[in-house]
Design an enzyme around this catalytic site. Structure first.
Site, short mmCIF file in Angstrom:
data_model
loop_
_atom_site.label_atom_id
_atom_site.label_comp_id
_atom_site.label_asym_id
_atom_site.label_seq_id
_atom_site.Cartn_x
_atom_site.Cartn_y
_atom_site.Cartn_z
N ARG A 92 -5.17 5.74 -8.00
CA ARG A 92 -5.06 7.19 -8.13
C ARG A 92 -4.90 7.61 -9.57
O ARG A 92 -5.50 8.58 -10.04
CB ARG A 92 -3.88 7.67 -7.27
CG ARG A 92 -4.08 7.38 -5.78
CD ARG A 92 -2.76 7.30 -5.03
NE ARG A 92 -2.06 8.58 -5.06
CZ ARG A 92 -0.78 8.72 -4.71
NH1 ARG A 92 -0.07 7.66 -4.34
NH2 ARG A 92 -0.21 9.90 -4.76
N LEU B 281 0.86 -1.18 0.00
CA LEU B 281 0.00 0.00 0.00
C LEU B 281 0.90 1.23 0.00
O LEU B 281 1.98 1.21 0.60
CB LEU B 281 -0.89 0.03 1.26
CG LEU B 281 -1.92 -1.09 1.45
CD1 LEU B 281 -2.62 -0.91 2.79
CD2 LEU B 281 -2.93 -1.08 0.32
N ASP B 282 0.46 2.30 -0.65
CA ASP B 282 1.20 3.55 -0.60
C ASP B 282 1.35 4.00 0.85
O ASP B 282 0.50 3.69 1.71
CB ASP B 282 0.47 4.65 -1.38
CG ASP B 282 0.41 4.37 -2.87
OD1 ASP B 282 1.22 3.55 -3.36
OD2 ASP B 282 -0.46 4.97 -3.53
N ARG B 283 2.38 4.77 1.12
CA ARG B 283 2.61 5.27 2.48
C ARG B 283 1.36 5.93 3.06
O ARG B 283 0.99 5.69 4.22
CB ARG B 283 3.77 6.28 2.48
CG ARG B 283 4.07 6.88 3.85
CD ARG B 283 5.08 8.00 3.75
NE ARG B 283 4.57 9.10 2.94
CZ ARG B 283 5.28 10.16 2.56
NH1 ARG B 283 6.56 10.25 2.91
NH2 ARG B 283 4.74 11.12 1.84
#
Length: 243
Positions: free
Chosen positions: A180, A79-81
């Site tokens: 995104r 997962l992205d930060r």
């Protein structure tokens, strides 16, 4: 022959010197083979240049294993930060390989809540658009790329607001920044996303939460279904846009 494109991923210099750290993590499911972590926003999944400490891996050392990279034991997806929510991590080499196969076969159900600016033209949709490193800016992912990789995202409208919509998004593939990039490409940028979406002065990160993870246990075959409630910061943002 010339003309080939090489993609390198730099490994942190101290990759073999990981030490356990106290990282705030919630374990949503655990057995002897794997665990499902509910990651808070702001935590990087594994060490990388610029993020040599305080990662999810540092918080799980001694409880996870498997894979060819010493700095990311047990990590099969990320997962992205600044994306919160659920991800599954292996506890052995056998579990790691089985989970990798499940990811490749698209057998993990990964669902996200995303608040976007604008309203979709239909109640549900499928985005099938390869993405890769942007031609002009290699720090970004894009549809305008010389290295496209298949990427498929499904979405359904959960709630329509005045000028926004809350979407339930399901990943079929798992490319970097996929949700995104895909939502921005169809004119529905994610609220709070400073790179591809719509920055929001009252929200310090993108409105993206991995709320559901479901799959057949790779070793026992038993169903594993885990859900995570929307974090407080995203609940507050949703209330603000709904008022």
């Amino acid at each position: 022959m010339g003309g080939e494109e090489l993609e390198l991923e730099l490994r942190p210099a101290d990759a073999g010197l990981l030490e356990s750290e106290d990282v705030p993590l919630t374990i949503a499911f655990e057995d002897e083979h794997l665990l499902v972590v509910d990651k808070p926003a702001g935590v990087v999944v594994h060490p990388a240049p610029g993020h040599g400490a305080g990662t999810l891996v540092h918080g799980l050392l001694g409880r996870v294993a498997g894979g060819e990279f010493a700095e990311r034991p047990g990590i099969v997806h990320r997962l992205d930060r600044d994306t919160s929510g659920l991800l599954v991590v292996a506890r052995s080499e056998e579990a790691y390989r089985a989970l990798q196969r499940a990811v490749r076969r698209r057998e993990l159900e990964r669902r996200y809540k995303a608040l976007v600016r604008g309203q979709p033209r239909s109640w549900r949709g499928r985005i099938d658009a390869p993405i890769g490193r942007d031609r002009a800016d290699p720090t970004r992912q894009s549809l305008d790329t010389d290295s496209p990789r298949d990427a498929v995202t499904h979405f359904e409208v959960e709630r329509l607001l005045k000028a926004h919509a809350l979407l339930d998004v399901r990943l079929e593939t798992g490319r970097t920044h996929q949700i995104r990039v895909h939502l921005a490409a169809i004119g529905l940028p994610v609220v709070g996303d400073r790179v591809y979406g719509v920055p929001d002065p009252e929200l310090e990160r993108q409105f993206l939460h991995a709320w559901r993870l479901a799959f057949s246990h790779p070793l026992t075959g038993d169903p594993v279904e885990v859900e995570s409630p929307l974090p407080g910061d995203l609940q507050s943002a949703l209330s603000r846009f709904a008022s």
